[in-house]
Design an enzyme around this catalytic site. Structure first.
Site, PDB file in Angstrom:
ATOM      1  N   ALA A  72       0.861  -1.176   0.000  1.00  0.00           N
ATOM      2  CA  ALA A  72       0.000   0.000   0.000  1.00  0.00           C
ATOM      3  C   ALA A  72       0.907   1.239   0.000  1.00  0.00           C
ATOM      4  CB  ALA A  72      -0.902   0.000   1.222  1.00  0.00           C
ATOM      5  N   GLN A  74       1.396   3.785   1.917  1.00  0.00           N
ATOM      6  CA  GLN A  74       2.145   4.052   3.155  1.00  0.00           C
ATOM      7  C   GLN A  74       2.733   2.766   3.756  1.00  0.00           C
ATOM      8  OE1 GLN A  74       3.262   6.706   4.710  1.00  0.00           O
ATOM      9  NE2 GLN A  74       2.402   8.148   3.236  1.00  0.00           N
ATOM     10  N   SER A  75       3.175   1.856   2.916  1.00  0.00           N
ATOM     11  CA  SER A  75       3.713   0.582   3.391  1.00  0.00           C
ATOM     12  C   SER A  75       5.015   0.758   4.165  1.00  0.00           C
ATOM     13  CB  SER A  75       3.966  -0.323   2.182  1.00  0.00           C
ATOM     14  OG  SER A  75       4.757  -1.433   2.545  1.00  0.00           O
ATOM     15  N   ASN A  76       5.048   0.172   5.354  1.00  0.00           N
ATOM     16  CA  ASN A  76       6.294   0.132   6.129  1.00  0.00           C
ATOM     17  C   ASN A  76       7.220  -0.952   5.585  1.00  0.00           C
ATOM     18  OD1 ASN A  76       5.378   2.032   8.284  1.00  0.00           O
ATOM     19  ND2 ASN A  76       3.842   0.418   8.558  1.00  0.00           N
ATOM     20  N   VAL A  78       7.628  -1.668   2.479  1.00  0.00           N
ATOM     21  CA  VAL A  78       8.346  -1.098   1.339  1.00  0.00           C
ATOM     22  C   VAL A  78       9.520  -0.240   1.832  1.00  0.00           C
ATOM     23  CG1 VAL A  78       8.090   0.649  -0.486  1.00  0.00           C
ATOM     24  CG2 VAL A  78       6.467  -1.259  -0.316  1.00  0.00           C
TER      25      VAL A  78
END
Ligand SMILES: *Cc1c(COP(=O)(O)O)cnc(C)c1O
Length: 333
Positions: A72, A74-76, A78
């Site tokens: 997504a 705001q992926s952590n 990533v």
């Protein structure tokens, strides 16, 4: 079980602290401890770092020069993948799905996204409900045509190899509890792509530590979430040669706190964020740990943890707070 048999790149700051939360405990009437996996050290840390140690181990073994993953906006996961790639001199190609429909500039450009760019990842944004696995394959094909060697990491780093990171966490927590003379009745964690809970369940089952794990869902309904966790826990135990040790009754997910959907916050999430910040000086995140704490607070109020010592796994994500500036600031005035 011998985790040392598996290829692993070592960069996480481990063991993470296991800390009491006395002021939050008093608020909730539960003996609450926090396992600080927000402190794993990789560009802000979080739970994906433990998974990435094993995933990078495999990627390096295969001679990969490019990491490809998705998440997504705001992926952590990533952000942590981009940091791992940078620190091993690898390229990082990311596909970001706008899973919430939020078009605010803070959401699409600040928080984790800003950090992904700072870390040198190349980002490609796609609309909601895109086939993310197909998109990653497209990137991998292009990488191979250029003569590169891609390594695809599934969303959240959630396959059996990644989940080994949370087998390791289960062992680490059991050892800390023994050292501190702490009897843990329950471990509570946010559960999304399922690798964290699956690894914990597999680790508890295979090691015999037998601490029940309660996942608080952030996206899928209960049936689907428990099936995903169970299947991955079995696969992870199988990778360690102990498929039969994980049974269906070890998997619990409470998915009553998702609210309007993945990545969408409500007043109870904001209340959980503020209570934790103001009692313990601890930053939770809007998408996972804030929602899990919303659930933990409500369950505690209903007496679900009566007389128990509960450990809350802080899986990180506070970097995502800045993506929710527009929602959070008015609530904090
Ligand atoms: C990804 C993530 C989770 C969920 O972990 P899964 O292994 O995907 O279930 C929880 N908390 C944070 C902060 C995360 O980034």
């Amino acid at each position: 079980m011998n985790l040392a048999r598996f290829a692993r790149a070592r960069f996480a700051h481990l063991p993470t602290p296991l800390e009491p939360a006395p002021r939050l405990s008093a608020e909730l009437g539960v003996d609450l401890w926090i396992k600080r996996d927000d402190c794993t050290g990789l560009a802000g840390g979080g739970n994906k770092t433990r998974k990435l140690e094993f995933l990078l181990g495999e990627a390096l073994e295969q001679g990969a020069d490019t990491l490809i993953t998705q998440g997504a906006i705001q992926s952590n996961h990533v952000r942590q993948t981009a940091a791992a790639a940078a620190s091993f001199g690898m390229a990082c190609e990311i596909i970001l799905e706008n899973r919430t429909g939020n078009q605010a500039v803070d959401y699409t450009g600040s928080g984790n996204v800003l950090l992904d760019r700072l870390l040198g990842a190349s980002l490609r944004m796609v609309p909601m409900d895109t086939d993310m696995n197909a998109e990653m394959e497209t990137n991998a094909d292009a990488c191979r045509r250029r003569g590169g060697t891609p390594y695809i990491i599934p969303g959240g780093g959630s396959n059996a190899v990644g989940a080994l990171g949370y087998v390791d966490c289960a062992l680490e927590l059991a050892a800390q509890a023994n050292d501190q003379g702490l009897v843990i009745d329950r471990l509570v964690t946010a559960t999304g792509s399922a690798g964290t809970q699956a690894g914990l369940v597999a680790g508890m089952a295979v090691s015999g530590a037998d601490i029940p794990v309660l996942g608080i869902g952030v996206r899928a309904p209960k049936d689907k979430q428990e099936t995903n966790v169970f299947n991955l826990a079995v696969e992870t135990a199988a990778l360690m040669g102990h498929r039969e040790r994980v049974t269906r009754d070890m998997v619990f997910a409470d998915c009553d706190y998702v609210g309007a959907g993945y990545g969408l916050i409500d007043q109870a999430v904001i209340d959980a964020l503020t209570l934790t910040a103001r009692t313990e000086g601890l930053l939770l995140d809007p998408v996972y740990t804030g929602k899990a704490m919303k659930g933990l607070i409500d369950l505690a109020k209903k007496g679900a943890f009566e007389g128990e010592t509960v450990v809350f796994l802080h899986t990180g994500g506070a970097q995502g707070l800045f993506g929710y500036h527009g929602e959070l600031e008015p609530a904090l005035l």
